[in-house]
Design a protein around this motif. Sequence first.
Motif, short mmCIF file in Angstrom:
data_model
loop_
_atom_site.label_atom_id
_atom_site.label_comp_id
_atom_site.label_asym_id
_atom_site.label_seq_id
_atom_site.Cartn_x
_atom_site.Cartn_y
_atom_site.Cartn_z
N GLY A 32 0.88 -1.24 -0.03
CA GLY A 32 0.15 0.08 0.03
C GLY A 32 0.91 1.04 -0.06
N VAL A 33 1.89 1.24 -0.69
CA VAL A 33 2.64 2.51 -0.91
C VAL A 33 2.89 2.58 -2.33
CG1 VAL A 33 4.31 1.94 1.23
CG2 VAL A 33 4.84 1.14 -1.03
N ALA A 34 3.62 4.05 -2.45
CA ALA A 34 3.91 4.51 -4.09
C ALA A 34 5.00 3.46 -4.42
CB ALA A 34 4.28 5.90 -3.98
N LYS A 35 4.78 3.29 -5.85
CA LYS A 35 5.84 2.57 -6.56
C LYS A 35 6.82 3.45 -6.89
CE LYS A 35 6.59 0.65 -11.08
NZ LYS A 35 6.21 0.87 -12.60
N PRO A 36 8.35 3.04 -6.36
CA PRO A 36 9.04 3.94 -6.63
C PRO A 36 9.91 3.77 -8.16
CG PRO A 36 10.03 1.85 -5.75
CD PRO A 36 8.55 1.69 -5.72
N GLU A 37 10.53 4.94 -8.44
CA GLU A 37 11.06 5.18 -9.80
C GLU A 37 12.39 4.12 -9.59
OE1 GLU A 37 10.03 6.68 -12.57
OE2 GLU A 37 8.38 7.07 -11.71
N ALA A 38 12.37 3.54 -10.72
CA ALA A 38 13.58 2.58 -10.90
C ALA A 38 15.00 3.45 -11.47
CB ALA A 38 13.49 1.46 -11.90
N ILE A 39 15.95 3.41 -10.82
CA ILE A 39 17.14 4.12 -11.20
C ILE A 39 18.04 3.15 -11.95
CG2 ILE A 39 17.03 5.85 -9.33
CD1 ILE A 39 19.33 4.34 -8.23
N ILE A 40 19.26 3.59 -12.72
CA ILE A 40 20.01 2.63 -13.47
C ILE A 40 21.31 3.19 -12.86
CG2 ILE A 40 21.03 1.93 -15.73
CD1 ILE A 40 18.34 2.90 -16.94
N THR A 41 22.04 2.17 -12.69
CA THR A 41 23.53 2.05 -11.73
C THR A 41 24.28 2.61 -13.06
OG1 THR A 41 24.01 0.10 -12.59
CG2 THR A 41 23.13 0.09 -10.48
N ASP A 42 25.44 3.68 -12.23
CA ASP A 42 26.28 4.28 -13.33
C ASP A 42 27.01 3.51 -14.20
OD1 ASP A 42 25.82 6.78 -12.23
OD2 ASP A 42 27.22 6.13 -10.26
N THR A 43 27.36 4.07 -15.18
CA THR A 43 28.43 3.49 -16.15
C THR A 43 29.84 2.95 -15.52
OG1 THR A 43 29.15 5.71 -16.83
CG2 THR A 43 27.40 4.58 -18.31
N VAL A 44 30.29 2.08 -16.16
CA VAL A 44 31.61 1.32 -15.54
C VAL A 44 32.86 2.44 -15.31
CG1 VAL A 44 32.86 1.07 -17.89
CG2 VAL A 44 33.20 -0.56 -15.78
#
Length: 151
Positions: A32-44
Motif C-alpha cells: 500500500g505504498v507508492a511505486k518507486p522510480e527505478a534508477i539505473i546504476t552508473d556506467t563503468v
Amino acid sequence: MTGLLNNNFITQIGILVNDIDKVSQAYADFFGVAKPEAIITDTVDKAQTEYNGAASEARAKLAFFNMGSLQLELIEPDQHPSTWRDYLNEHGEGPHHIAFVIEGMKEKITLLESKGFPLQQKGEYTGGRYAYIDTFKELKVLIELLENDNK
C-alpha cells in the motif's frame, strides 16, 4: 560487538527480478505504498565495477522500498557479466543479498577473504562504495558491504 563485520544490523535485502516494473508494482500494491522510480546504476567509468577481479560493463535497474529500519532493493540486471546476472541465471528470481553498513572496506574485504569468503563484485556509487562477498555456500545468500563517505 563481535563478529566479522562489527555490525549485526541488516540494513538491506536485495532481490533479483526479471521485470522490475512489474515486481515494483506488486510490492507497492502489497504494502500500500507508492511505486518507486527505478534508477539505473552508473556506467563503468563512474562505478568502477569489477566482477571476479575484472572490469565489467554490467549495469542494473534498481528500485528501493524503505521499510522502517530495512530497505528492500529490487535489482534487474543487464546481460553483462555480474553477480546479479550470474546469480539470476543460476538461481532464478529471489533473494540475492543481505547488506550491512561497515567502515574500512579494504580491511573488511581482506578479513573476509582470509576466512574463505571471496570478494565477488565491487563498485562505487554516489556517496560511497559496495562489495559483494561470496558467502553463499555457508550462508545461502551473499553479503553486501556498504561503506558511505562521511559527510
